[in-house]
Scaffold this active site. Structure first.
Site: not given
Ligand SMILES: *[C@@H]1O[C@H](CO)[C@@H](O)[C@H](O)[C@H]1NC(C)=O
Ligand SMILES: *[C@@H]1O[C@H](CO)[C@@H](O)[C@H](O)[C@H]1NC(C)=O
Ligand SMILES: *[C@@H]1O[C@H](CO)[C@@H](O)[C@H](O)[C@H]1NC(C)=O
Ligand SMILES: *[C@@H]1O[C@H](CO)[C@@H](O)[C@H](O)[C@H]1NC(C)=O
Ligand SMILES: *[C@@H]1O[C@H](CO)[C@@H](O)[C@H](O)[C@H]1NC(C)=O
Ligand SMILES: *[C@@H]1O[C@H](CO)[C@@H](O)[C@H](O)[C@H]1NC(C)=O
Ligand SMILES: *[C@@H]1O[C@H](CO)[C@@H](O)[C@H](O)[C@H]1NC(C)=O
Ligand SMILES: *[C@@H]1O[C@H](CO)[C@@H](O)[C@H](O)[C@H]1NC(C)=O
Ligand SMILES: *[C@@H]1O[C@H](CO)[C@@H](O)[C@H](O)[C@H]1NC(C)=O
Ligand SMILES: *[C@@H]1O[C@H](CO)[C@@H](O)[C@H](O)[C@H]1NC(C)=O
Length: 369
Positions: A142, A147
């Site tokens: 990932e 974020e």
């Protein structure tokens, strides 16, 4: 003979120029913006946020569209948002409507993903993310490009891998402007070890209200054999080769985050990546007591007490100019190919360059004779 030395040097110089320029051709393979943006994604509908335990319902495409959670605004910008019209006074189990988008086409090694946005969701309890994930998590890896949570003012980059040996090597820090806060990329979900290797951007308008007030900017991640590099460019420092869709990352300023292959294999720790864009509320990150208190303790005593009130979500939206994926070479493309003309262009530049070299060599032989 006097002519030979400079001619050879010239040819060598030309050959070096040829290899450095032709090795760095990036072909546009996905160009998502305006009315074609949302058709590049599937809506992963879910009543419950199984992965991150947030207070959300992820809507189907038809429900998201009829609830005005995803649309193109009058400026041609793509809006992806949380419901900010429903009040749920007294319902402590309320799950607010949001969306979880996953790209139809997967991204393979050799790709450059670019997002140009003018607004990223923010606010106490809000948790946006633009990341990529392999088919099998965490085995296929990932990559988190955008974020953070609540009222954070800087972006956070990270990798998550299932491979037992995936770290950000210490030598990486000389090639990044961000600050490393965690170097171990390996996650073990069964042991609740999910942090990954994290780098904090050092530019204060890379997230939150500051990002929006500065009219946003561009995020980019380059995933190739040398490693994974991620950049943030504020609106006034976007490289012109990105605006013209002919990117040359080797000419850009130092990356915000850099994960060289020496610490984590970009080939074995990462499989084909699905681009994922969504907005969560509270849950494992934004709702964590320590994390929540860092920026929101003066707003509320806990995260979930905010969820029922619609007006807490007026800034919980993505506003996007475009999302593009470029690939090196033709093998890594899995989409219909708006880039084939670029390939043809690169090929013709290459063959005409070859022609020039041949011509120069002939000229040199002629000179020697
Ligand atoms: C990307 O798509 C948009 C909208 O369709 C178009 O205006 C733009 O020219 C495209 N960009 C490139 C580099 O192909
Ligand atoms: C789609 O949503 C379901 C339910 O929340 C989740 O289990 C699954 O992991 C999601 N798919 C991906 C690829 O994240
Ligand atoms: C969606 O937006 C349209 C146009 O602005 C509006 O008429 C409609 O009431 C909105 N629907 C919802 C569910 O908010
Ligand atoms: C390529 O894209 C198609 C949809 O366009 C999808 O069905 C397929 O799974 C993708 N293949 C890979 C390897 O990502
Ligand atoms: C840092 O970047 C330079 C230039 O791209 C590269 O040659 C070098 O290998 C990089 N060092 C590390 C430790 O990644
Ligand atoms: C971020 O780090 C780089 C490299 O260390 C430095 O040049 C720059 O001034 C820093 N920016 C801020 C806003 O601190
Ligand atoms: C990274 O974390 C995982 C999970 O806790 C652990 O198994 C592994 O040994 C750690 N690796 C390093 C280099 O510390
Ligand atoms: C934008 O980024 C450039 C380059 O890092 C920096 O010099 C400038 O101060 C930044 N602008 C704002 C408004 O933060
Ligand atoms: C969260 O805060 C609200 C309002 O202060 C309070 O009523 C509620 O009990 C708190 N919930 C938790 C789980 O602490
Ligand atoms: C909801 O958020 C949008 C921005 O996405 C904003 O324009 C609107 O005023 C907000 N409030 C309501 C009640 O729709």
């Amino acid at each position: 003979m006097v002519m030979t030395t400079p001619s050879l040097a010239l040819i060598l110089q030309f050959l070096i120029h040829l290899t450095t320029t032709s090795a760095q051709t990036y072909t546009l393979s996905q160009n998502l913006s305006g009315s074609n943006f949302l058709s590049g994604f599937k809506y992963n509908e879910s009543l419950i946020d199984y992965n991150n335990f947030g207070n959300v319902h992820f809507l189907s495409q038809s429900d998201a569209v009829s609830n005005n959670l995803t649309y193109v605004d009058t400026n041609g910008h793509v809006i992806i948002k949380v419901d900010n019209t429903t009040d749920a006074n007294g319902d402590t189990t309320f799950g607010r409507n949001s969306v979880y988008l996953e790209s139809n086409n997967a991204m393979t090694i050799g790709s450059l993903l670019v997002l140009d946005a003018v607004h990223i969701p923010y606010g106490c309890s809000v948790w946006p993310s633009l990341f990529t994930q392999g088919q099998d998590w965490p085995t296929n890896g990932e990559i988190d490009l955008v974020e953070n949570v609540n009222l954070a003012t800087t972006n956070q980059y990270s990798l998550h891998a299932g491979s037992s040996s995936c770290v950000q090597s210490s030598s990486a820090t000389s090639n990044q402007t961000g600050t490393t806060t965690s170097t171990n990329c390996t996650v073990v979900p069964s042991e609740d070890e999910n942090t990954g290797c994290v780098v904090e951007d050092n530019q204060s308008n890379s997230f939150g209200a500051g990002f929006a007030e500065n009219n946003g900017g561009v995020y980019a991640v380059l995933w190739d054999d040398s490693g994974i590099a991620m950049w943030f460019f504020n609106r006034s420092s976007i490289p012109s080769d990105l605006s013209s869709a002919e990117p040359d990352p080797s000419s850009w300023s130092t990356a915000s985050a850099w994960y060289p292959a020496s610490g984590c294999s970009p080939t074995s720790a990462f499989g084909a990546q699905t681009i994922t864009l969504y907005i969560d509320i509270c849950g494992a990150f934004a709702g964590d007591t320590t994390v929540f208190d860092e920026t929101c303790s003066s707003v509320a005593s806990n995260c979930t007490s905010l969820v029922q009130t619609a007006s807490n979500y007026d800034n919980a939206y993505w506003e996007i100019n475009y999302l593009r994926v470029f690939t090196t070479g033709s093998s890594s493309t899995n989409s219909s190919s708006s880039g084939s003309s670029n390939n043809a262009y690169a090929a013709s530049v290459f063959s005409s360059s070859l022609f020039l070299v041949v011509a120069m060599i002939s000229l040199m032989s002629f000179t020697i004779l």
